[in-house]
Design an enzyme around this catalytic site. Structure first.
Site, PDB file in Angstrom:
ATOM      1  N   SER A 198       0.817  -1.224   0.000  1.00 22.21           N
ATOM      2  CA  SER A 198       0.000   0.000   0.000  1.00 22.21           C
ATOM      3  C   SER A 198       0.846   1.268   0.000  1.00 22.21           C
ATOM      4  CB  SER A 198      -0.924   0.011   1.225  1.00 22.21           C
ATOM      5  OG  SER A 198      -0.169  -0.012   2.419  1.00 22.21           O
ATOM      6  N   HIS A 204     -36.823  25.408 -13.281  1.00 23.81           N
ATOM      7  CA  HIS A 204     -36.998  24.518 -14.437  1.00 23.81           C
ATOM      8  C   HIS A 204     -36.312  25.092 -15.687  1.00 23.81           C
ATOM      9  CE1 HIS A 204     -40.107  22.274 -12.187  1.00 23.81           C
ATOM     10  NE2 HIS A 204     -40.531  23.465 -11.800  1.00 23.81           N
ATOM     11  N   SER A 207     -10.288  25.977 -29.180  1.00 23.98           N
ATOM     12  CA  SER A 207     -10.540  24.781 -29.971  1.00 23.98           C
ATOM     13  C   SER A 207      -9.355  24.527 -30.897  1.00 23.98           C
ATOM     14  CB  SER A 207     -11.821  24.962 -30.798  1.00 23.98           C
ATOM     15  OG  SER A 207     -11.917  23.984 -31.805  1.00 23.98           O
ATOM     16  N   LYS A 239     -13.469  29.875 -30.775  1.00 22.99           N
ATOM     17  CA  LYS A 239     -14.040  29.294 -29.564  1.00 22.99           C
ATOM     18  C   LYS A 239     -13.345  29.763 -28.284  1.00 22.99           C
ATOM     19  CE  LYS A 239     -16.781  26.580 -29.275  1.00 22.99           C
ATOM     20  NZ  LYS A 239     -16.618  25.109 -29.367  1.00 22.99           N
ATOM     21  N   GLU A 288     -16.226  22.797 -16.856  1.00 29.14           N
ATOM     22  CA  GLU A 288     -16.632  21.458 -17.266  1.00 29.14           C
ATOM     23  C   GLU A 288     -15.841  20.394 -16.499  1.00 29.14           C
ATOM     24  OE1 GLU A 288     -17.932  22.715 -21.806  1.00 29.14           O
ATOM     25  OE2 GLU A 288     -16.043  21.662 -21.461  1.00 29.14           O
ATOM     26  N   GLN A 334      -7.754  -1.425   3.794  1.00 28.94           N
ATOM     27  CA  GLN A 334      -6.561  -0.767   3.257  1.00 28.94           C
ATOM     28  C   GLN A 334      -6.912   0.210   2.139  1.00 28.94           C
ATOM     29  OE1 GLN A 334      -2.799  -3.001   2.694  1.00 28.94           O
ATOM     30  NE2 GLN A 334      -3.126  -2.671   0.494  1.00 28.94           N
ATOM     31  N   LYS A 387      -7.679   4.520   2.162  1.00 30.56           N
ATOM     32  CA  LYS A 387      -6.766   5.632   1.865  1.00 30.56           C
ATOM     33  C   LYS A 387      -6.851   6.040   0.402  1.00 30.56           C
ATOM     34  CE  LYS A 387      -3.914   2.982   4.011  1.00 30.56           C
ATOM     35  NZ  LYS A 387      -4.881   2.340   4.905  1.00 30.56           N
TER      36      LYS A 387
END
Length: 488
Positions: free
Chosen positions: A49, A182, A303, A309, A316, A348, A351
């Site tokens: 680990s 909405h 882009s 762009k 995002e 284990q 973590k």
């Protein structure tokens, strides 16, 4: 100068104990006495680990120093030997900081490494440190020590984001925008009110972390493998020495408990969900269709094909990371679900889940602070998006103030909206005479309810969008952030 003295001390201690070390090379596995062979290399790889728990090295050393002092208090180490162990553990910390430690195939975890290094420096004396202690209570103590710092760091980042929201809200007080339900235009609100809605969600996240910090600050060390410690270790003293507010009450529960890890990842998950919702709003508002805000160049990308762009990749990625963090919550919960009581090796993986949730959230929060701090608020575009249909609720309240029951008022304004839609005009363009045919309570003073700014100010209830209410929200958040500063 301090580094040079540390190196000299390390060399002196190594020379002092070199002649004391046994001629045959001892094993550094902590459990191999009853085995005649070594673990299969496939199991060794799976069992290791270190790629995850190596970051606990400092917490493991802190807990080990305190435990050495507890052994001295219990009579199992004299003052000189305890002093040698404590100083040697600090030398090991120096090697970790300098990244000069070389891992061996027999090193299973950070505890194995630290004990091996201690024995290399002090010889047989280093083998006494683990007296009465198990990796079961050792690792969970390390995790709690680490989480104490992780909690504090997360709170600090959250505070910075809340402060960034507060500053933007304060600087743009009075700017109006459509409020949405909405994803449809609903009522007029202040931009500051909208932004602070996200800040208050973050404040709730802070409160959860503060509560977790206090509730989980109980020490498991001294629980042994599962039955406790028979050597007279003063757990209450040890807890105070390590900054815990108390000790665990049941040793079997203590070594198998990972609820505090689940709670921390849950807190991280909720923060990430709130960041995702903020990111979604900002992504929409930064489109050319909305154009309510502009992202700074430092938090947008281009882009590879379309030169014009400006992509909100920063937001995002924040939105996407929330899924990753939440998957860690699911992972740790399913891991615990399948384990019987006390410690099992499955734990284990706590973590791996916990560290990833913390690290990814830290990245998201840092980017979110940058986005909010540097975004440009487009007042003209926000207020140009206001439309007369958003006055409908205010007009219903106008009729209520004239004595019309709200349900009837709602019905009358619905008829006004339908009439306006049929004619392709706004409700403010419907002649007063026709309004009075729908409801005789309409009067010439209806024109006073056509002002978006005046309408906003009537929502002066606690938590509302009126300026006096937004100022109170700003005050609350400033006081809250100041309180967090004092606690850190």
């Amino acid at each position: 100068m301090a580094l040079q003295q540390t190196k000299m001390l390390k060399q002196e201690q190594q020379q002092q104990h070199r002649e004391e070390l046994p001629t045959s090379k001892p094993t550094h596995q902590l459990w191999g006495g009853r085995f005649s062979g070594q673990p299969h290399e496939a199991l060794q790889a799976l069992n290791n680990s270190l790629p995850y728990d190596a970051r606990l090295y400092s917490d493991d050393l802190d807990a080990s120093k305190a435990y050495a002092e507890a052994l001295k208090r219990a009579g199992y180490l004299n003052s000189a030997d305890c002093d040698v162990i404590v100083k040697s553990l600090e030398l090991i910390r120096f090697d970790w900081v300098e990244r000069s430690i070389k891992f061996l195939p027999s090193d299973e975890d950070v505890h194995t490494v630290n004990e091996r290094l201690l024995v290399n420096i002090t010889g047989e004396l280093g083998q006494r440190l683990h007296t009465g202690r198990s990796r079961n209570d050792q690792v969970i103590t390390d995790m709690k020590l680490w989480m104490r710092k992780a909690n504090r760091e997360t709170l600090g980042r959250l505070r910075l984001l809340i402060e960034a929201c507060v500053l933007q809200a304060e600087q743009h007080l009075g700017i109006l925008m459509p409020g949405y339900t909405h994803m449809q235009r609903a009522q007029t609100v202040q931009f500051s009110h909208w932004l602070l809605s996200h800040a208050f969600a973050l404040r709730e996240d802070c409160l959860r972390l503060v509560e977790l910090r206090e509730r989980s600050n109980v020490m498991p060390l001294g629980s042994g493998a599962l039955a406790g410690n028979p050597l007279g270790i003063d757990r209450l003293w040890l807890a105070e020495r390590l900054g815990f507010s108390g000790v665990t009450a049941n040793s079997m529960h203590a070594v198998g408990d990972r609820d505090f890890v689940v709670d921390f990842i849950y807190c991280c998950s909720l923060v990430s969900l709130h960041l995702s919702r903020l990111a979604e709003d900002l992504i929409l508002y930064s489109t050319q269709e909305f154009d309510f805000i502009k992202l700074a160049d430092g938090f947008a990308t281009g882009s590879s094909l379309m030169p014009q762009k400006r992509n909100p990749d920063s937001l995002e990625l924040i939105r996407g990371i929330s899924g990753l963090i939440t998957s860690n919550l699911t992972g740790i919960m399913m891991t615990i679900k399948g384990t019987p009581s006390t410690y099992n090796k499955d734990l284990q993986f706590d973590k791996q889940y916990c560290f990833q949730a913390h690290d990814k959230l830290a990245q998201s929060l840092d980017v979110a602070v940058g986005v909010v701090s540097t975004m440009q608020v487009q007042r003209h575009q926000m207020e140009a998006a206001l439309s007369t249909d958003m006055l409908a609720t205010d007009w219903a309240y106008y009729l209520v103030r004239k004595g019309v029951p709200f349900r009837m008022a709602h019905h009358y304004i619905g008829r006004v909206v339908a009439l306006a839609e049929q004619r392709g005009v706004g409700i403010t363009e419907v002649p007063l005479g026709e309004l009075q045919q729908i409801c005789e309570a309409f009067g010439a003073d209806i024109v006073s309810v056509a002002d978006y700014g005046l309408n906003v100010q009537q929502y002066n209830v606690v938590g509302g969008t009126a300026t006096v209410c937004v100022l109170e929200q700003l005050r609350q958040l400033k006081d809250f952030c100041m309180g967090l500063c004092k606690q850190s």
